[in-house]
Design a protein around this motif. Sequence first.
Motif, mmCIF file in Angstrom:
data_model
loop_
_atom_site.group_PDB
_atom_site.id
_atom_site.type_symbol
_atom_site.label_atom_id
_atom_site.label_comp_id
_atom_site.label_asym_id
_atom_site.label_seq_id
_atom_site.Cartn_x
_atom_site.Cartn_y
_atom_site.Cartn_z
ATOM 1 N N SER A 267 9.067 3.343 -8.218
ATOM 2 C CA SER A 267 8.686 4.272 -9.277
ATOM 3 C C SER A 267 8.934 3.730 -10.674
ATOM 4 C CB SER A 267 9.458 5.590 -9.121
ATOM 5 O OG SER A 267 10.857 5.373 -9.258
ATOM 6 N N ARG B 235 -4.261 3.156 -10.834
ATOM 7 C CA ARG B 235 -4.959 4.155 -10.022
ATOM 8 C C ARG B 235 -4.825 5.548 -10.614
ATOM 9 N NH1 ARG B 235 -3.372 3.940 -3.936
ATOM 10 N NH2 ARG B 235 -5.175 5.320 -3.822
ATOM 11 N N ALA C 83 1.639 8.549 -11.212
ATOM 12 C CA ALA C 83 1.602 7.361 -10.365
ATOM 13 C C ALA C 83 2.396 7.583 -9.084
ATOM 14 C CB ALA C 83 2.144 6.155 -11.127
ATOM 15 N N TRP C 84 3.529 8.286 -9.194
ATOM 16 C CA TRP C 84 4.389 8.514 -8.032
ATOM 17 C C TRP C 84 3.680 9.389 -6.998
ATOM 18 C CZ3 TRP C 84 8.343 6.594 -5.697
ATOM 19 C CH2 TRP C 84 9.105 7.351 -4.796
ATOM 20 N N TYR D 284 3.194 -2.991 -6.809
ATOM 21 C CA TYR D 284 2.787 -1.649 -6.361
ATOM 22 C C TYR D 284 2.831 -0.664 -7.531
ATOM 23 C CZ TYR D 284 3.313 2.963 -4.156
ATOM 24 O OH TYR D 284 3.189 4.287 -3.821
ATOM 25 N N THR E 147 -0.032 -1.235 -9.858
ATOM 26 C CA THR E 147 -1.262 -0.793 -9.222
ATOM 27 C C THR E 147 -1.379 0.726 -9.250
ATOM 28 O OG1 THR E 147 -1.229 -2.729 -7.760
ATOM 29 C CG2 THR E 147 -2.610 -0.884 -7.086
ATOM 30 N N GLN E 148 -0.265 1.396 -8.975
ATOM 31 C CA GLN E 148 -0.275 2.858 -8.987
ATOM 32 C C GLN E 148 -0.569 3.399 -10.382
ATOM 33 O OE1 GLN E 148 -0.702 3.499 -5.729
ATOM 34 N NE2 GLN E 148 0.647 5.275 -5.939
ATOM 35 N N THR F 229 0.855 -1.182 0.000
ATOM 36 C CA THR F 229 0.000 0.000 0.000
ATOM 37 C C THR F 229 0.898 1.240 0.000
ATOM 38 O OG1 THR F 229 -0.067 0.189 2.413
ATOM 39 C CG2 THR F 229 -1.725 -1.242 1.361
ATOM 40 N N TYR F 230 0.305 2.380 -0.292
ATOM 41 C CA TYR F 230 1.072 3.626 -0.289
ATOM 42 C C TYR F 230 1.686 3.863 1.091
ATOM 43 C CZ TYR F 230 2.155 8.593 -0.807
ATOM 44 O OH TYR F 230 2.796 9.807 -0.847
ATOM 45 N N LYS G 111 0.416 9.596 -6.562
ATOM 46 C CA LYS G 111 -0.914 9.096 -6.223
ATOM 47 C C LYS G 111 -0.912 8.453 -4.847
ATOM 48 C CE LYS G 111 -5.184 8.426 -7.608
ATOM 49 N NZ LYS G 111 -6.047 9.520 -8.012
ATOM 50 N N LYS G 112 -1.773 8.910 -3.955
ATOM 51 C CA LYS G 112 -1.884 8.337 -2.617
ATOM 52 C C LYS G 112 -3.063 7.378 -2.555
ATOM 53 C CE LYS G 112 0.129 12.222 -0.120
ATOM 54 N NZ LYS G 112 -0.047 13.182 0.969
#
Length: 262
Positions: free
Chosen positions: A118, A219, A258-259, A212, A215-216, A91-92, A261-262
């Motif tokens: 990243s 999102r 993406a980087w 991750y 996923t990012q 998760t973030y 995004k929380k």
Amino acid sequence: CKRNQACRRLEKWLETKWKPISGVRAIDRSCAMAFAEHLANEGLSAKTRWNVLSILGGCWNLLARGYDDINNPWKLVAPISHESEKGNAFTYEEVQRIFAIADKIGHEWGLACRIAASTGLRYGDVANLRAEHIVDGCIRTMPSKTKAHKIQVCIPLPREIVAMLPTHTTGYLMPEQERIYRLHYREAPFSDILKLAKIDPNKYTFHSFRHYFRTQLSRAGVSQEVAMKLGGWTQSKTADRYDHHDYLEALSQAVQNAWNKK
């Protein structure tokens, strides 16, 4: 080379966890089974254990060609399931905890984790990055998993990470990470960072950064086509080298989105 890494892993285990042996002929099935159990207790995935044990089996097959009295003890000890596992994505919040612990530990772990989060690059590709792979704020490299298909990736780095990069222009980007990877065979020390970050190392590995990252991207609304170019994902075994030139602006924006995004 992977053969050397697997043999060094076995040699280290024999020296510290097993009785002294006189040579390869003394490694029987009971020894092989104990080593396979050791790999499982270390928390290595079924796929990784299968790879290590299969490599050792290949080495013994080569030895058996020249010596009639050498038997291969590795044939029946590899895990039955060795296909790629879906894995879990951090998760973030977990990623931020990992960054904080990695920064305290040092040894370039903070930068290595940020690059993985990243870019989605695997640990071996991160640890073996060379300064020459950084061009205009982008990583241009051919990941080890896609070399057979000559698939090169071009991954723009977030501005915050570009500012953290070392200034040397040749050699390994992170020499300490390259040494850790070479001596410890992949990512063994990373499990200690996960424990300190209160994350179960039996469920997550360094590879979870790749999940991750993907996923990012989803999102952040990144298209499937752009995501595949960033990660080098393809279902075609005959895929040729990607031409990223026309996509660089879209790739850069996708990574930055993406980087953040929380």
